[in-house]
Scaffold this motif. Sequence first.
Motif, PDB file in Angstrom:
ATOM      1  N   UNK A  46       0.837  -1.204   0.000  1.00  0.00           N
ATOM      2  CA  UNK A  46       0.000   0.000   0.000  1.00  0.00           C
ATOM      3  C   UNK A  46       0.877   1.263   0.000  1.00  0.00           C
ATOM      4  N   UNK A  47       1.929   1.237   0.816  1.00  0.00           N
ATOM      5  CA  UNK A  47       2.820   2.403   0.886  1.00  0.00           C
ATOM      6  C   UNK A  47       3.601   2.563  -0.412  1.00  0.00           C
ATOM      7  N   UNK A  48       4.106   1.467  -0.947  1.00  0.00           N
ATOM      8  CA  UNK A  48       4.874   1.526  -2.195  1.00  0.00           C
ATOM      9  C   UNK A  48       4.046   2.103  -3.339  1.00  0.00           C
ATOM     10  N   UNK A  49       2.756   1.771  -3.372  1.00  0.00           N
ATOM     11  CA  UNK A  49       1.890   2.272  -4.435  1.00  0.00           C
ATOM     12  C   UNK A  49       1.712   3.791  -4.386  1.00  0.00           C
ATOM     13  N   UNK A  50       1.962   4.399  -3.234  1.00  0.00           N
ATOM     14  CA  UNK A  50       1.800   5.859  -3.093  1.00  0.00           C
ATOM     15  C   UNK A  50       3.053   6.627  -3.495  1.00  0.00           C
ATOM     16  N   UNK A  51       4.177   5.948  -3.609  1.00  0.00           N
ATOM     17  CA  UNK A  51       5.431   6.614  -3.945  1.00  0.00           C
ATOM     18  C   UNK A  51       5.530   6.869  -5.440  1.00  0.00           C
ATOM     19  N   UNK A  52       6.114   7.989  -5.794  1.00  0.00           N
ATOM     20  CA  UNK A  52       6.309   8.358  -7.197  1.00  0.00           C
ATOM     21  C   UNK A  52       7.688   7.871  -7.652  1.00  0.00           C
ATOM     22  N   UNK A  53       7.762   6.913  -8.590  1.00  0.00           N
ATOM     23  CA  UNK A  53       9.064   6.414  -9.034  1.00  0.00           C
ATOM     24  C   UNK A  53       9.799   7.386  -9.940  1.00  0.00           C
ATOM     25  N   UNK A  54       9.108   8.426 -10.408  1.00  0.00           N
ATOM     26  CA  UNK A  54       9.703   9.355 -11.362  1.00  0.00           C
ATOM     27  C   UNK A  54      10.237  10.630 -10.711  1.00  0.00           C
ATOM     28  N   UNK A  55       9.577  11.088  -9.670  1.00  0.00           N
ATOM     29  CA  UNK A  55       9.942  12.370  -9.076  1.00  0.00           C
ATOM     30  C   UNK A  55      10.329  12.247  -7.619  1.00  0.00           C
ATOM     31  N   UNK A  56      10.653  13.367  -6.975  1.00  0.00           N
ATOM     32  CA  UNK A  56      11.065  13.335  -5.569  1.00  0.00           C
ATOM     33  C   UNK A  56       9.884  13.073  -4.639  1.00  0.00           C
ATOM     34  N   UNK A  57      10.144  12.333  -3.575  1.00  0.00           N
ATOM     35  CA  UNK A  57       9.149  12.027  -2.567  1.00  0.00           C
ATOM     36  C   UNK A  57       9.613  12.530  -1.210  1.00  0.00           C
TER      37      UNK A  57
END
Length: 345
Positions: free
Chosen positions: A187-198
């Motif tokens: 669930x947490x991984x799905x909220x992270x943006x792989x392209x931009x800064x988090x």
Amino acid sequence: MKPRLVFVHGIGGPRDAAADLDEWLRAVASGARAAGHGARVSGLTGGWAADARFAYYGDLFRTAGSQGSGSGAGDDQDDEVLAELLLEAVDERLADPDAPLSAAETRALRHARTQLAPPPGAQGAGAPARRVVNAVTTLLAVPGVRALGGWLSARTTAGMLGQVARYLNRAEPDTTGATLDRRIRARVADCLDPEGPNVVVAHSLGTVVALETLHEITYGKAAGTGTAGASPDGAPSSRRRPDVPLLVTLGSPLGIRSAVQPRVRPHPLATPASVGRWLNFWDRDDIVAARPHLETFVRPNATAVVPASRRVDSDGAWVHPAAKYLAQPAVAGPLVEALTTLAER
């Protein structure tokens, strides 16, 4: 590029993720104003300074048909872990020279300790679940724990605290075989943006979840052991590693040596490779944040990043909730500054 702001919650009952996102953002806005960043608040609440997400997983603790303890205080293994966690938290609170206790608080803590670890042969010691519920009943009179229970019963509060044990016990598989902890991290991984800064802001149990998620995405797995900056098994991750310029942890139990640290993966604890800065905040009356100076035992990543722990002092007995931390200028100030800097890149 607009940064993504990812909030990761901790223990608790069912919640409205949209309402919690709004509450957490309003708390940050309040703290930012107090920190002298009032001009930047509109960008946060208006959505143009950051793409805010709330990583909600609370419903997974109540999934019908899952194996394990459901929403109660848990099975014996969970209760033993919870008893260990509470015992160490109580001992740390009793031994803290920087947090003087009243006579009533001292008596309550010592009584709870006896309930959690009764002397050999003591009458009425009972099973782990009974010891936990009895101790929580006592602890609900102590600032820091009272915030967790509020008006709830000791049994319900014990069940919520037991979510930490249920996560760390790596059990309760679903029909596909995915354990509870794995489903939560997804669930947490799905909220992270792989392209931009988090920018990741995690609270309570969420600090454990966030740490393991970032390691898992980096290495492709959270299990095993290894040195900081290297995969536990040497294998690269199949998922693109997110850039996390700032990780903020609030009221973290990562410092609890007996019940938490040995069970967190990878072990020994290390800063995830993707993290550029880690700020850890704790309140002296927050019993969950036992041994709050994470930098004393968390290993640096390849760029020498370790947690920087800072104490905050909230008014009243309700000190553990995330919104209480986020409304602190010391927390909201650097958070809004980081978001503004990233948005202006």
